[in-house]
Design a protein around this motif. Structure first.
Motif, PDB file in Angstrom:
ATOM      1  N   GLY A  84       0.765  -1.237   0.000  1.00 23.59           N
ATOM      2  CA  GLY A  84       0.000   0.000   0.000  1.00 23.59           C
ATOM      3  C   GLY A  84       0.795   1.284   0.000  1.00 23.59           C
ATOM      4  N   PHE A  85       2.094   1.222  -0.328  1.00 27.05           N
ATOM      5  CA  PHE A  85       2.890   2.446  -0.359  1.00 27.05           C
ATOM      6  C   PHE A  85       2.764   3.133  -1.712  1.00 27.05           C
ATOM      7  N   ASP A  86       2.840   4.462  -1.682  1.00 23.29           N
ATOM      8  CA  ASP A  86       2.738   5.268  -2.898  1.00 23.29           C
ATOM      9  C   ASP A  86       4.107   5.568  -3.499  1.00 23.29           C
ATOM     10  N   TYR A  87       5.082   5.843  -2.650  1.00 19.29           N
ATOM     11  CA  TYR A  87       6.434   6.179  -3.087  1.00 19.29           C
ATOM     12  C   TYR A  87       7.455   5.345  -2.327  1.00 19.29           C
ATOM     13  N   ALA A  88       8.560   5.051  -3.005  1.00 18.09           N
ATOM     14  CA  ALA A  88       9.674   4.356  -2.365  1.00 18.09           C
ATOM     15  C   ALA A  88      10.959   5.127  -2.620  1.00 18.09           C
ATOM     16  N   ILE A  89      11.665   5.449  -1.546  1.00 15.92           N
ATOM     17  CA  ILE A  89      12.995   6.042  -1.659  1.00 15.92           C
ATOM     18  C   ILE A  89      14.001   4.899  -1.679  1.00 15.92           C
ATOM     19  N   PRO A 103      14.873  14.115   4.047  1.00 14.93           N
ATOM     20  CA  PRO A 103      13.936  15.253   4.069  1.00 14.93           C
ATOM     21  C   PRO A 103      13.949  16.090   2.788  1.00 14.93           C
ATOM     22  N   VAL A 104      15.060  16.075   2.030  1.00 11.89           N
ATOM     23  CA  VAL A 104      15.120  16.808   0.761  1.00 11.89           C
ATOM     24  C   VAL A 104      14.097  16.220  -0.216  1.00 11.89           C
ATOM     25  N   PHE A 105      14.032  14.894  -0.271  1.00 11.68           N
ATOM     26  CA  PHE A 105      13.058  14.231  -1.143  1.00 11.68           C
ATOM     27  C   PHE A 105      11.631  14.507  -0.677  1.00 11.68           C
ATOM     28  N   LEU A 106      11.396  14.417   0.614  1.00 10.84           N
ATOM     29  CA  LEU A 106      10.055  14.623   1.152  1.00 10.84           C
ATOM     30  C   LEU A 106       9.578  16.049   0.903  1.00 10.84           C
ATOM     31  N   ALA A 107      10.475  17.013   1.071  1.00  6.84           N
ATOM     32  CA  ALA A 107      10.103  18.412   0.856  1.00  6.84           C
ATOM     33  C   ALA A 107       9.778  18.672  -0.610  1.00  6.84           C
ATOM     34  N   GLU A 108      10.568  18.102  -1.518  1.00  2.00           N
ATOM     35  CA  GLU A 108      10.309  18.289  -2.947  1.00  2.00           C
ATOM     36  C   GLU A 108       8.992  17.637  -3.352  1.00  2.00           C
ATOM     37  N   LEU A 109       8.701  16.472  -2.807  1.00  2.00           N
ATOM     38  CA  LEU A 109       7.453  15.785  -3.146  1.00  2.00           C
ATOM     39  C   LEU A 109       6.238  16.634  -2.787  1.00  2.00           C
ATOM     40  N   LYS A 110       6.326  17.351  -1.691  1.00  2.00           N
ATOM     41  CA  LYS A 110       5.179  18.137  -1.215  1.00  2.00           C
ATOM     42  C   LYS A 110       4.773  19.257  -2.170  1.00  2.00           C
ATOM     43  N   TYR A 159      20.241   7.058  -5.328  1.00  2.00           N
ATOM     44  CA  TYR A 159      19.428   7.711  -4.297  1.00  2.00           C
ATOM     45  C   TYR A 159      18.248   8.361  -5.006  1.00  2.00           C
ATOM     46  N   ARG A 160      17.070   7.744  -4.905  1.00  2.00           N
ATOM     47  CA  ARG A 160      15.930   8.163  -5.714  1.00  2.00           C
ATOM     48  C   ARG A 160      14.622   8.035  -4.938  1.00  2.00           C
ATOM     49  N   MET A 161      13.591   8.673  -5.457  1.00  2.00           N
ATOM     50  CA  MET A 161      12.234   8.476  -4.965  1.00  2.00           C
ATOM     51  C   MET A 161      11.359   8.112  -6.158  1.00  2.00           C
ATOM     52  N   TYR A 162      10.747   6.927  -6.092  1.00  2.00           N
ATOM     53  CA  TYR A 162       9.956   6.401  -7.200  1.00  2.00           C
ATOM     54  C   TYR A 162       8.457   6.450  -6.907  1.00  2.00           C
ATOM     55  N   PRO A 163       7.644   6.871  -7.890  1.00  2.00           N
ATOM     56  CA  PRO A 163       6.180   6.790  -7.766  1.00  2.00           C
ATOM     57  C   PRO A 163       5.729   5.377  -8.167  1.00  2.00           C
TER      58      PRO A 163
END
Length: 252
Positions: A84-89, A103-110, A159-163
């Motif tokens: 049930g996760f939406d994004y994976a770092i 937190p850099v990834f989380l802030a950009e996602l917002k 080092y990535r964040m995937y939808p």
């Protein structure tokens, strides 16, 4: 302190293969920011299993034999999506990435309403970065631009964040070239791909790299050849006709 994003469920995936020297430091660092962590042990033969046994709250996925980073990531994506996760770092276990950049990834996602794939942008000009790594990154950046029209400064960072919902359903590669295929094909699906600034540490005393220059560079070159052919024969004509159709509908 654990950070969260109220709009999305986010986890961290750590693929690992014989990185016992740095694995514990990476896991401990990640847990300071996100509590939902998956470690995919890709057939390690060192102390990895013993180290992971100390983390009862971490989701550990063991692969009995080494199958490659791409296979490890794909298994992690599938499990995270099923949970049930939406994004994976994704963060490498060799210690080159700093968990305090999460937190850099989380802030950009917002700031994005649409799906986005974020890639950590390392300073490849800093002291200690191997010249072959810097060259390989420039090589990869050029072909990514040619294949997608998107200019990035770093396309090789792990080092990535995937939808998760917007990734290609079937991928054809399973080694290091997997990380090139997945960003190109995700961009082809209309997902925004962009860089975010991250730090990087290259410590030859600790870092264990499994990149095999000749074999893996050959794999990457073959993949880019295939992607370029698809770009010229399908993607560019598809995009051209989509623009014509959109223009025609707007004028009607």
């Amino acid at each position: 302190m654990t950070l969260s994003n109220t709009a999305h469920r986010i986890c961290v995936l750590i693929p690992t293969y014989n990185n016992a020297k740095t694995l514990k430091r990476v896991v401990d660092g990640v847990l300071q920011y996100i509590s939902d962590v998956y470690v995919i042990n890709d057939g390690s033969t060192d102390e990895t299993r013993h180290i992971l046994s100390e983390y009862p709250n971490v989701h550990v996925l063991h692969q009995e034999r080494n199958q490659g980073k791409g296979k490890a990531l794909l298994r992690g994506f599938q499990q995270a999506l099923a949970d049930g996760f939406d994004y994976a770092i994704t963060i490498d276990s060799d210690g080159q990435h700093y968990p305090d950049d999460i937190p850099v990834f989380l802030a950009e996602l917002k700031v994005h309403d649409e799906p986005v794939l974020l890639i950590g942008n390392r300073d490849m000009g800093q002291d200690g970065i191997p010249r072959k790594s810097s060259f390989g990154n420039r090589f990869s950046n050029f072909w990514f631009w040619f294949e997608t029209g998107i200019k990035l400064d770093d396309t090789q960072s792990g080092y990535r964040m995937y939808p998760l919902e917007h990734l290609p359903k079937h991928l054809f590669t399973n080694k290091f070239e997997f990380e090139i295929e997945i960003i190109v094909r995700t961009a082809w699906n209309g997902v925004l791909v962009k860089n975010v600034p991250v730090k990087v540490l290259y410590d030859p005393q600790e870092r264990v790299s499994h990149f095999r220059p000749f074999r893996d560079f050959t794999r990457i070159s073959i993949l880019n050849t295939v992607l370029v052919i698809i770009t010229l024969l399908y993607i560019k004509p598809r995009n051209f006709f989509r623009k014509l159709k959109k223009k025609a509908s707007s004028n009607s």
